[in-house]
Design a protein around this motif. Sequence first.
Motif, PDB file in Angstrom:
ATOM      1  N   GLN A 104       0.167   0.065 -20.283  1.00  0.00           N
ATOM      2  CA  GLN A 104       0.701  -0.326 -19.137  1.00  0.00           C
ATOM      3  C   GLN A 104       1.778  -1.337 -19.108  1.00  0.00           C
ATOM      4  O   GLN A 104       2.591  -1.184 -18.420  1.00  0.00           O
ATOM      5  CB  GLN A 104      -0.472  -1.363 -18.271  1.00  0.00           C
ATOM      6  N   LEU A 105       1.960  -2.192 -20.468  1.00  0.00           N
ATOM      7  CA  LEU A 105       3.230  -2.849 -20.597  1.00  0.00           C
ATOM      8  C   LEU A 105       4.184  -2.151 -20.914  1.00  0.00           C
ATOM      9  O   LEU A 105       5.399  -2.370 -20.346  1.00  0.00           O
ATOM     10  CB  LEU A 105       2.975  -3.692 -21.783  1.00  0.00           C
ATOM     11  N   LYS A 106       4.184  -0.855 -21.283  1.00  0.00           N
ATOM     12  CA  LYS A 106       5.292   0.024 -21.631  1.00  0.00           C
ATOM     13  C   LYS A 106       5.824   0.221 -20.349  1.00  0.00           C
ATOM     14  O   LYS A 106       7.126   0.536 -20.086  1.00  0.00           O
ATOM     15  CB  LYS A 106       4.941   1.084 -22.337  1.00  0.00           C
ATOM     16  N   LYS A 107       5.011   0.431 -18.999  1.00  0.00           N
ATOM     17  CA  LYS A 107       5.734   0.796 -17.923  1.00  0.00           C
ATOM     18  C   LYS A 107       6.183  -0.684 -16.963  1.00  0.00           C
ATOM     19  O   LYS A 107       7.074  -0.490 -16.184  1.00  0.00           O
ATOM     20  CB  LYS A 107       4.649   1.389 -17.024  1.00  0.00           C
ATOM     21  N   SER A 108       5.440  -1.619 -17.415  1.00  0.00           N
ATOM     22  CA  SER A 108       5.712  -2.810 -16.633  1.00  0.00           C
ATOM     23  C   SER A 108       6.790  -3.554 -17.141  1.00  0.00           C
ATOM     24  O   SER A 108       7.559  -4.050 -16.352  1.00  0.00           O
ATOM     25  CB  SER A 108       4.450  -3.793 -16.637  1.00  0.00           C
ATOM     26  N   ILE A 109       7.082  -3.721 -18.259  1.00  0.00           N
ATOM     27  CA  ILE A 109       8.152  -4.635 -18.870  1.00  0.00           C
ATOM     28  C   ILE A 109       9.463  -4.083 -18.475  1.00  0.00           C
ATOM     29  O   ILE A 109      10.438  -4.955 -17.825  1.00  0.00           O
ATOM     30  CB  ILE A 109       7.912  -4.603 -20.631  1.00  0.00           C
ATOM     31  N   PRO A 110       9.899  -2.774 -18.498  1.00  0.00           N
ATOM     32  CA  PRO A 110      11.165  -2.390 -18.010  1.00  0.00           C
ATOM     33  C   PRO A 110      11.544  -2.955 -16.520  1.00  0.00           C
ATOM     34  O   PRO A 110      12.494  -3.265 -16.285  1.00  0.00           O
ATOM     35  CB  PRO A 110      11.231  -0.919 -18.196  1.00  0.00           C
ATOM     36  N   ARG A 111      10.386  -2.847 -15.791  1.00  0.00           N
ATOM     37  CA  ARG A 111      10.445  -3.175 -14.479  1.00  0.00           C
ATOM     38  C   ARG A 111      10.606  -4.495 -14.325  1.00  0.00           C
ATOM     39  O   ARG A 111      11.271  -5.233 -13.303  1.00  0.00           O
ATOM     40  CB  ARG A 111       9.299  -2.753 -13.446  1.00  0.00           C
ATOM     41  N   LEU A 112      10.013  -5.320 -14.872  1.00  0.00           N
ATOM     42  CA  LEU A 112      10.153  -6.774 -15.120  1.00  0.00           C
ATOM     43  C   LEU A 112      11.462  -7.365 -15.437  1.00  0.00           C
ATOM     44  O   LEU A 112      12.216  -8.268 -15.077  1.00  0.00           O
ATOM     45  CB  LEU A 112       8.984  -7.425 -15.978  1.00  0.00           C
ATOM     46  N   GLN A 113      12.054  -6.634 -16.559  1.00  0.00           N
ATOM     47  CA  GLN A 113      13.407  -6.751 -16.925  1.00  0.00           C
ATOM     48  C   GLN A 113      14.532  -6.480 -15.748  1.00  0.00           C
ATOM     49  O   GLN A 113      15.293  -7.645 -15.657  1.00  0.00           O
ATOM     50  CB  GLN A 113      13.747  -5.757 -18.068  1.00  0.00           C
ATOM     51  N   GLU A 114      14.162  -5.358 -14.930  1.00  0.00           N
ATOM     52  CA  GLU A 114      14.878  -5.374 -13.985  1.00  0.00           C
ATOM     53  C   GLU A 114      14.864  -6.138 -12.807  1.00  0.00           C
ATOM     54  O   GLU A 114      16.195  -6.698 -12.236  1.00  0.00           O
ATOM     55  CB  GLU A 114      14.572  -3.769 -13.498  1.00  0.00           C
ATOM     56  N   ALA A 115      13.807  -6.669 -12.455  1.00  0.00           N
ATOM     57  CA  ALA A 115      13.705  -7.654 -11.478  1.00  0.00           C
ATOM     58  C   ALA A 115      14.170  -9.127 -11.831  1.00  0.00           C
ATOM     59  O   ALA A 115      14.563  -9.714 -10.799  1.00  0.00           O
ATOM     60  CB  ALA A 115      12.131  -7.896 -11.106  1.00  0.00           C
ATOM     61  N   LEU A 116      14.181  -9.365 -13.117  1.00  0.00           N
ATOM     62  CA  LEU A 116      14.728 -10.561 -13.601  1.00  0.00           C
ATOM     63  C   LEU A 116      16.332 -10.564 -13.793  1.00  0.00           C
ATOM     64  O   LEU A 116      16.857 -11.731 -13.795  1.00  0.00           O
ATOM     65  CB  LEU A 116      14.041 -10.908 -15.015  1.00  0.00           C
ATOM     66  N   SER A 117      16.621  -9.473 -13.865  1.00  0.00           N
ATOM     67  CA  SER A 117      18.296  -9.476 -14.214  1.00  0.00           C
ATOM     68  C   SER A 117      19.035  -9.475 -12.896  1.00  0.00           C
ATOM     69  O   SER A 117      18.475  -9.283 -11.823  1.00  0.00           O
ATOM     70  CB  SER A 117      18.655  -8.295 -14.761  1.00  0.00           C
TER      71      SER A 117
END
Length: 117
Positions: A104-117
């Motif tokens: 699940q982290l493999k899917k969530s982390i890129p989305r979190l990175q995008e939301a934080l940038s």
Amino acid sequence: MVQEILSELQVTKGVLASALVAEDGFVVESLRADQAPDVDFLGGAASTALASARALSQELERGEVEEVMVEYPEGPVLLVPLEDGYLLVVLMDSMQSLGRVRFQLKKSIPRLQEALS
């Protein structure tokens, strides 16, 4: 957006709590199951643990820290550094959940990175 991503992570079987922590230890967002301990106090300790892992990595010349796992009898805690000085903390119920949570982290982390940038 961050709250939505944490909510998706939170429903993953085995996740008790998750938190987005700023580099200074401030908990930006967090979610937890009813039976989980309060993660709002974890920010400073998680940031310190990640800093120690980074110092160790530098000493060993192993590259950037991708994940820190601390295993306890009641289940592991994952610390995942994100871009822009953030850290994702995930508290799990057992080691048996590790594969599912990492998937699940493999899917969530890129989305979190995008939301934080």
